[in-house]
Design an enzyme around this catalytic site. Sequence first.
Site, PDB file in Angstrom:
ATOM      1  N   GLY A  13      73.627   4.487  60.056  1.00  0.00           N
ATOM      2  CA  GLY A  13      74.597   2.939  59.330  1.00  0.00           C
ATOM      3  C   GLY A  13      74.183   2.323  58.400  1.00  0.00           C
ATOM      4  O   GLY A  13      74.149   1.523  57.034  1.00  0.00           O
ATOM      5  N   SER A  14      73.776   3.338  56.828  1.00  0.00           N
ATOM      6  CA  SER A  14      73.148   3.377  55.382  1.00  0.00           C
ATOM      7  C   SER A  14      73.855   2.760  54.906  1.00  0.00           C
ATOM      8  O   SER A  14      73.547   1.940  53.557  1.00  0.00           O
ATOM      9  CB  SER A  14      71.644   4.068  54.701  1.00  0.00           C
ATOM     10  OG  SER A  14      73.150   5.390  54.575  1.00  0.00           O
ATOM     11  N   ASN A  15      75.575   3.165  54.567  1.00  0.00           N
ATOM     12  CA  ASN A  15      76.487   2.516  53.900  1.00  0.00           C
ATOM     13  C   ASN A  15      76.579   1.323  53.716  1.00  0.00           C
ATOM     14  O   ASN A  15      76.535   0.379  53.511  1.00  0.00           O
ATOM     15  CB  ASN A  15      77.748   3.555  53.527  1.00  0.00           C
ATOM     16  CG  ASN A  15      77.369   4.149  52.858  1.00  0.00           C
ATOM     17  OD1 ASN A  15      78.175   4.191  51.815  1.00  0.00           O
ATOM     18  ND2 ASN A  15      77.437   5.705  53.133  1.00  0.00           N
ATOM     19  N   MET A  90      83.726   8.586  62.187  1.00  0.00           N
ATOM     20  CA  MET A  90      83.863  10.065  62.571  1.00  0.00           C
ATOM     21  C   MET A  90      85.081  10.435  63.310  1.00  0.00           C
ATOM     22  O   MET A  90      84.984  11.179  64.242  1.00  0.00           O
ATOM     23  CB  MET A  90      82.338  11.466  62.754  1.00  0.00           C
ATOM     24  CG  MET A  90      81.269  10.520  62.145  1.00  0.00           C
ATOM     25  SD  MET A  90      82.304  10.901  60.407  1.00  0.00           S
ATOM     26  CE  MET A  90      80.681  12.181  60.153  1.00  0.00           C
ATOM     27  N   LEU A  93      92.315   8.295  61.508  1.00  0.00           N
ATOM     28  CA  LEU A  93      93.153   7.187  62.256  1.00  0.00           C
ATOM     29  C   LEU A  93      94.225   7.636  62.419  1.00  0.00           C
ATOM     30  O   LEU A  93      94.828   8.292  61.619  1.00  0.00           O
ATOM     31  CB  LEU A  93      92.736   6.081  61.754  1.00  0.00           C
ATOM     32  CG  LEU A  93      91.240   5.923  60.764  1.00  0.00           C
ATOM     33  CD1 LEU A  93      91.906   4.731  59.947  1.00  0.00           C
ATOM     34  CD2 LEU A  93      91.079   5.325  62.109  1.00  0.00           C
ATOM     35  N   HIS A 109      83.228   9.853  51.680  1.00  0.00           N
ATOM     36  CA  HIS A 109      82.976  10.798  52.091  1.00  0.00           C
ATOM     37  C   HIS A 109      82.160  11.615  50.836  1.00  0.00           C
ATOM     38  O   HIS A 109      82.168  11.626  49.774  1.00  0.00           O
ATOM     39  CB  HIS A 109      84.318  11.793  52.216  1.00  0.00           C
ATOM     40  CG  HIS A 109      84.041  13.038  52.397  1.00  0.00           C
ATOM     41  ND1 HIS A 109      84.098  13.510  53.736  1.00  0.00           N
ATOM     42  CD2 HIS A 109      84.206  14.428  52.153  1.00  0.00           C
ATOM     43  CE1 HIS A 109      84.157  14.862  54.193  1.00  0.00           C
ATOM     44  NE2 HIS A 109      83.907  15.261  53.092  1.00  0.00           N
ATOM     45  N   GLU A 174      75.937   7.691  47.258  1.00  0.00           N
ATOM     46  CA  GLU A 174      77.229   6.463  47.939  1.00  0.00           C
ATOM     47  C   GLU A 174      76.733   4.725  47.844  1.00  0.00           C
ATOM     48  O   GLU A 174      77.616   4.617  48.459  1.00  0.00           O
ATOM     49  CB  GLU A 174      76.994   6.896  49.791  1.00  0.00           C
ATOM     50  CG  GLU A 174      77.901   8.858  49.841  1.00  0.00           C
ATOM     51  CD  GLU A 174      77.070   9.057  51.047  1.00  0.00           C
ATOM     52  OE1 GLU A 174      77.601   8.710  51.995  1.00  0.00           O
ATOM     53  OE2 GLU A 174      77.323  10.636  51.757  1.00  0.00           O
TER      54      GLU A 174
HETATM   55  C1  GAR Z   1      77.793   8.857  54.947  1.00  0.00           C
HETATM   56  O1  GAR Z   1      76.683  10.372  54.384  1.00  0.00           O
HETATM   57  C2  GAR Z   1      79.323   8.993  54.986  1.00  0.00           C
HETATM   58  O2  GAR Z   1      79.884   9.765  53.633  1.00  0.00           O
HETATM   59  C3  GAR Z   1      79.361  10.221  55.914  1.00  0.00           C
HETATM   60  O3  GAR Z   1      78.755  10.286  56.672  1.00  0.00           O
HETATM   61  C4  GAR Z   1      77.774   9.592  55.988  1.00  0.00           C
HETATM   62  C5  GAR Z   1      77.045   8.169  56.893  1.00  0.00           C
HETATM   63  O4  GAR Z   1      76.040   7.927  57.128  1.00  0.00           O
HETATM   64  N1  GAR Z   1      80.573  10.471  56.283  1.00  0.00           N
HETATM   65  C6  GAR Z   1      81.612  11.161  56.021  1.00  0.00           C
HETATM   66  O5  GAR Z   1      81.391  12.801  56.266  1.00  0.00           O
HETATM   67  C7  GAR Z   1      83.110  11.080  56.628  1.00  0.00           C
HETATM   68  N2  GAR Z   1      83.415  12.233  56.793  1.00  0.00           N
HETATM   69  P1  GAR Z   1      75.771   5.701  57.577  1.00  0.00           P
HETATM   70  O6  GAR Z   1      75.949   6.506  58.572  1.00  0.00           O
HETATM   71  O7  GAR Z   1      73.916   6.266  56.688  1.00  0.00           O
HETATM   72  O8  GAR Z   1      76.543   5.327  56.509  1.00  0.00           O
END
Ligand code: GAR
Length: 201
Positions: A13-15, A90, A93, A109, A174
């Site tokens: 969940g950092s994003n 992940m 949909l 992504h 990101e």
């Molecule tokens: C992120 O790097 C995001 O870009 C990737 O998962 C990570 C989630 O990090 N998403 C994918 O690969 C989707 N195909 P987070 O949980 O710290 O946000």
Amino acid sequence: MKKRLGILISGRGSNLEAIADNIDAGRLEAQIALVIANTPRAAGLERARARGLKAECIRSRAMEREDYDRLLVERLRAERVELVCLAGFMRLLSAYFVEQFPQRILNIHPSLLPAFPGLEAQRQALEHGVRFSGCTVHFVDERLDAGPIVAQAAVPVLDGDDEAALAARILAQEHRIYSEAIALALGGDYRIEGRRVLRGG
Ligand code: GAR
């Protein structure tokens, strides 16, 4: 009225936190109405709750894709969510979900799409030997990591990089571009021509 975001996660969940930080700092005009994780193992759930956000787990395990998506849509609608943000969610949909929120779903992504869709994008980039990689925010359709591109940022791939080093460099970008893309999607000052998202409505 601030526009209401629904954020779907599967992991740390950092994003999600970067979006919440930008909202709190007044850099993004929006509110997070609901966070949903598809697994109780998603550390982002606790991070969301710790900052006072409404965060729920709806388990996807052993469920048919569309049955699961109907549950998601029901909760998102109940919270009057206007834009759905996939932030490390992940799961693909279903067409049903996508039809419920036409051009109202964003995904991030960790590659410069269309290069390296799918899992372990950073490892794919290293193995391929590209000198630049990065991240992409795009509108979601029912295909994997496809849909019109809203924002991208490039980073160099350095000789000493392992997967973790490259992932960290990409992640910093990101955290920046996701909020910018959300602002654009909410503000509506764009038009889509073919696959191109052009600034100016
Ligand atoms: C992120 O790097 C995001 O870009 C990737 O998962 C990570 C989630 O990090 N998403 C994918 O690969 C989707 N195909 P987070 O949980 O710290 O946000």
